[in-house]
Design a protein around this motif. Structure first.
Motif, short mmCIF file in Angstrom:
data_model
loop_
_atom_site.label_atom_id
_atom_site.label_comp_id
_atom_site.label_asym_id
_atom_site.label_seq_id
_atom_site.Cartn_x
_atom_site.Cartn_y
_atom_site.Cartn_z
N PHE A 139 0.84 -1.20 0.00
CA PHE A 139 0.00 0.00 0.00
C PHE A 139 0.87 1.25 0.00
O PHE A 139 2.03 1.20 0.42
CB PHE A 139 -0.89 0.04 1.26
CG PHE A 139 -1.87 -1.10 1.33
CD1 PHE A 139 -2.95 -1.16 0.45
CD2 PHE A 139 -1.73 -2.10 2.27
CE1 PHE A 139 -3.85 -2.21 0.50
CE2 PHE A 139 -2.63 -3.15 2.33
CZ PHE A 139 -3.70 -3.21 1.45
N ASP A 140 0.30 2.36 -0.44
CA ASP A 140 0.93 3.65 -0.21
C ASP A 140 0.59 4.07 1.22
O ASP A 140 -0.41 3.62 1.77
CB ASP A 140 0.40 4.69 -1.19
CG ASP A 140 1.22 4.71 -2.47
OD1 ASP A 140 2.15 3.89 -2.58
OD2 ASP A 140 0.92 5.53 -3.34
N PHE A 141 1.41 4.95 1.78
CA PHE A 141 1.24 5.26 3.20
C PHE A 141 1.46 6.74 3.48
O PHE A 141 2.39 7.34 2.95
CB PHE A 141 2.23 4.42 4.03
CG PHE A 141 2.19 4.73 5.50
CD1 PHE A 141 1.10 4.33 6.27
CD2 PHE A 141 3.21 5.42 6.12
CE1 PHE A 141 1.04 4.62 7.62
CE2 PHE A 141 3.17 5.71 7.47
CZ PHE A 141 2.08 5.31 8.22
N ILE A 142 0.61 7.30 4.31
CA ILE A 142 0.79 8.66 4.82
C ILE A 142 0.79 8.56 6.34
O ILE A 142 -0.12 7.95 6.91
CB ILE A 142 -0.34 9.61 4.38
CG1 ILE A 142 -0.43 9.67 2.85
CG2 ILE A 142 -0.13 11.00 4.97
CD1 ILE A 142 -1.66 10.41 2.35
N GLY A 143 1.80 9.13 6.97
CA GLY A 143 1.86 9.06 8.43
C GLY A 143 2.03 10.44 9.05
O GLY A 143 2.62 11.33 8.45
N ILE A 144 1.48 10.61 10.23
CA ILE A 144 1.57 11.87 10.98
C ILE A 144 2.03 11.54 12.39
O ILE A 144 1.57 10.55 12.98
CB ILE A 144 0.20 12.58 11.04
CG1 ILE A 144 -0.36 12.81 9.63
CG2 ILE A 144 0.30 13.90 11.81
CD1 ILE A 144 -1.81 13.28 9.61
#
Ligand code: SAM
Length: 395
Positions: A348-353
């Motif tokens: 998967f593509d991932f965005i993290g904060i």
């Protein structure tokens, strides 16, 4: 972030384990009622509230799933916030583990120490009376995890064997879904979201993720009389076990993350001692106590985040909720980046904060490590600088 830009949110928010035992949300923080949380961490004083859930709803595609872990004594506030934010609560998934110690008060010991009757109690040595090396003796006098306590007073004898807490063996996660637009079939076709990946997440026969009966073999399928009637010979239906394993359950047994799993990829980061990592004094009974966690044994810890989830659990959750390969998973509470590692491993593509800059370096190192492992398994790298940029961009 753009509205309707992510396919799933898989996260492990602060558990809000406040010292006074009261479960609060961020709304309480804003009203000035929050205290420090797990191991005194300021970020753990309360669970996210409704406003956070609304923001998650906004960035998710219709039908997108949200998985959010919570503490066993605070998850009710998290679930309510998620529901009030506009989600449908679909289920509760529990990560099951067997290691770990209860945080229970020894009632007989407390009586002997005079905690019930300050003037009548008999003064007995406490853990701090002993040298740190004499940990066995110290344990006997503190939470007593190594053997039965021998009570001294008559009252303590009566209450011997009583405590205040169970051994923790599960961490629950709320499984919620943004409302569909129309039917589930229409939703998956239009948005690529709305369905769980059942076959991809089956428990293979023998997989310890399923702790129930059945063991490691496929039992011959026994149709019930009702099934025989409904699907009898005339339809040609042959009920059989699924070769992919058991239907995934809403429990998932998995050991806690090992030290080597937590540290993989962090080799070049600066280390911290177990005491620095756990905010405890070196040689103290608190640090020597088995409840102090893995940090107590490691000389220098590179991944010093205190609440690292196992990658195996997060991989299963990403696969369950992420939809098709290539879709985007968001974790608004990255910690040391475990969801990111799991998401990239699963394609998967991932965005993290993450709020604390001290953890970002760890996230980057771990996620980069797992992306690198994928490239090593046959993805052709034509521009290594681009790969570095990609790893950085995607954090
Ligand atoms: C329970 S930890 C996540 C641990 C992670 N699952 C792992 O395996 O390492 C929660 C994280 O949320 C972060 N956090 C707390 N409040 C936040 C906020 N408002 N925005 C972003 N991150 C936040 C904390 O700093 C903490 O690292």
């Amino acid at each position: 972030m753009e509205p309707e830009s992510v396919d799933a949110i898989v996260c492990d928010p602060p558990y809000g384990l406040s010292p006074d035992g009261k479960a609060r949300t961020w709304d309480d923080i804003e009203a000035g009622r929050a205290r420090g949380g797990f191991m005194g961490k300021a970020w753990d004083g309360a669970v996210p509230g409704v406003e956070w859930a609304r923001l998650c709803l906004r960035v998710l595609k219709p039908g997108g799933h949200l998985v959010a872990f919570g503490g066993t004594r605070t998850v009710h506030r998290l679930a309510t916030a998620i529901e009030d934010g506009g989600f449908e609560i679909r289920d509760m998934v529990s990560w099951i583990y067997y290691s770990g110690f209860p945080k229970s008060k020894n009632v007989a010991l407390s009586i002997d120490k005079g905690e019930g009757h300050p003037n009548r109690g008999r003064a007995i040595p406490t853990a701090s009376t002993y040298q740190a090396s004499d940990t066995e003796q110290a344990h006997k006098l503190t939470s007593n995890p190594v053997g039965p306590y021998e009570p001294r007073s008559e009252a303590a004898k009566k209450w011997n064997g009583y405590g205040t807490a169970l051994k923790p063996a599960q961490e629950p996660a709320v499984l919620a879904r943004k409302p569909l637009t129309g039917t589930v079939a229409a939703n998956v076709l239009q948005h690529g979201t709305g369905a769980l990946n059942i076959d991809g997440c089956r428990f293979a026969y023998g997989d310890e993720a399923w702790p129930g009966p059945g063991g490691d073999y496929m039992r011959p399928f026994q149709p019930t009389n009702n099934m025989r009637e409904v699907y009898g010979e005339q339809t040609g239906f042959q009920p059989t076990n699924h070769s992919g394993g058991r239907w995934p359950a809403n429990i998932y047994a998995h050991p806690k993350a090992s030290r080597s799993e937590r540290e993989a990829g962090c080799e070049r980061l600066p280390g911290r001692t177990g005491a620095e990592a756990t905010d405890r004094t070196a040689g103290s009974a608190g640090l020597d106590n088995p409840r102090a966690g893995a940090g107590r044994t490691a000389d220098r810890v590179k991944n010093h985040h205190p609440t690292v989830k196992p990658i195996g659990v997060m991989r299963w959750l990403c696969k369950l909720t992420g939809g098709q390969p290539g879709s985007v998973i968001l974790d608004p509470f990255m910690g040391s980046g475990t969801t990111g590692c799991a998401a990239v491993i699963e394609g998967f593509d991932f965005i993290g904060i993450e709020r604390e800059t001290e953890y970002m370096q760890i996230c980057e190192a771990r996620i980069r490590h797992h992306m690198g492992a994928l490239f090593a398994h046959g993805v052709e790298v034509i521009d290594t600088e681009a790969v570095d940029r990609l790893a950085l961009d995607r954090g």
